[in-house]
Motif scaffolding. Structure first.
Motif, PDB file in Angstrom:
ATOM      1  N   GLU A 100       0.831  -1.210   0.000  1.00 63.11           N
ATOM      2  CA  GLU A 100       0.000   0.000   0.000  1.00 63.11           C
ATOM      3  C   GLU A 100       0.862   1.255   0.000  1.00 63.11           C
ATOM      4  O   GLU A 100       0.563   2.233  -0.705  1.00 63.11           O
ATOM      5  CB  GLU A 100      -0.945  -0.013   1.198  1.00 63.11           C
ATOM      6  N   LYS A 101       1.966   1.247   0.758  1.00 64.01           N
ATOM      7  CA  LYS A 101       2.881   2.395   0.767  1.00 64.01           C
ATOM      8  C   LYS A 101       3.529   2.583  -0.596  1.00 64.01           C
ATOM      9  O   LYS A 101       3.676   3.710  -1.075  1.00 64.01           O
ATOM     10  CB  LYS A 101       3.944   2.222   1.853  1.00 64.01           C
ATOM     11  N   GLN A 103       2.266   1.679  -3.435  1.00 64.16           N
ATOM     12  CA  GLN A 103       1.211   2.136  -4.331  1.00 64.16           C
ATOM     13  C   GLN A 103       1.013   3.645  -4.212  1.00 64.16           C
ATOM     14  O   GLN A 103       0.839   4.338  -5.222  1.00 64.16           O
ATOM     15  CB  GLN A 103      -0.086   1.404  -4.015  1.00 64.16           C
ATOM     16  N   GLN A 104       1.084   4.177  -3.014  1.00 65.17           N
ATOM     17  CA  GLN A 104       0.929   5.610  -2.797  1.00 65.17           C
ATOM     18  C   GLN A 104       2.058   6.398  -3.444  1.00 65.17           C
ATOM     19  O   GLN A 104       1.844   7.482  -3.979  1.00 65.17           O
ATOM     20  CB  GLN A 104       0.875   5.926  -1.299  1.00 65.17           C
ATOM     21  N   LYS A 105       3.254   5.854  -3.424  1.00 68.06           N
ATOM     22  CA  LYS A 105       4.416   6.564  -3.948  1.00 68.06           C
ATOM     23  C   LYS A 105       4.587   6.408  -5.456  1.00 68.06           C
ATOM     24  O   LYS A 105       5.373   7.108  -6.061  1.00 68.06           O
ATOM     25  CB  LYS A 105       5.684   6.103  -3.234  1.00 68.06           C
ATOM     26  N   GLY A 107       2.048   6.568  -7.809  1.00 65.31           N
ATOM     27  CA  GLY A 107       0.825   6.988  -8.475  1.00 65.31           C
ATOM     28  C   GLY A 107       1.021   7.537  -9.880  1.00 65.31           C
ATOM     29  O   GLY A 107       0.114   7.467 -10.697  1.00 65.31           O
ATOM     30  N   VAL A 113       0.260   1.168 -10.670  1.00 65.89           N
ATOM     31  CA  VAL A 113      -0.715   1.170  -9.586  1.00 65.89           C
ATOM     32  C   VAL A 113      -1.649  -0.031  -9.703  1.00 65.89           C
ATOM     33  O   VAL A 113      -1.931  -0.712  -8.718  1.00 65.89           O
ATOM     34  CB  VAL A 113      -1.511   2.502  -9.556  1.00 65.89           C
TER      35      VAL A 113
END
Length: 127
Positions: A100-101, A103-105, A107, A113
């Motif tokens: 999840e971390k 995926q956030q970075k 984008g 993603v």
């Protein structure tokens, strides 16, 4: 006369157990027979599929390196995900949190993603 061949090297007889098992019995006088058990419930295909997805994430991050916020940190997270035991609930939780971390970075990297989301879904399905 009826009898059994009890010579070592002959046909297998009974079971020699190893691993973490309960309620398993071995035949008295058994020889040359083994049994193992995998209680993880996770098949090799699932684990290989996730390993493939992790490799594809790494390739995607490398190709889109300029758009990945904190590339080195993301690679470190990915390495830590790859080290987790996915047959263990704690290992799955760590893997999901790190994915999840990442995926956030990531984008801004096209396709990455959704690839990470697919990996998250695969890890979550192991539970």
């Amino acid at each position: 006369m009826f009898g059994r061949n009890r010579q070592p090297g002959g046909a297998n007889s009974g079971i020699q157990n190893s691993g973490s098992m309960q309620n398993v019995q071995n035949q008295p006088g058994a020889y040359n027979s083994t049994q193992s058990q995998d209680n993880s419930g996770i098949g090799r295909d699932e684990l290989e599929g996730i390993a493939d997805l992790l490799g594809r994430i790494r390739q995607g991050m490398e190709l889109g390196r300029a758009r990945v916020n904190d590339y080195e940190l993301c690679v470190g997270f990915l390495d830590t995900v790859a080290e987790q035991r996915l047959d263990d609930p704690e290992g799955r939780a760590v893997a999901k949190g790190l994915l999840e971390k990442i995926q956030q970075k990531c984008g801004g990297v096209p396709g990455l993603v959704s690839l990470i989301a697919s990996t998250l879904a695969a890890v979550s399905a192991l539970a």
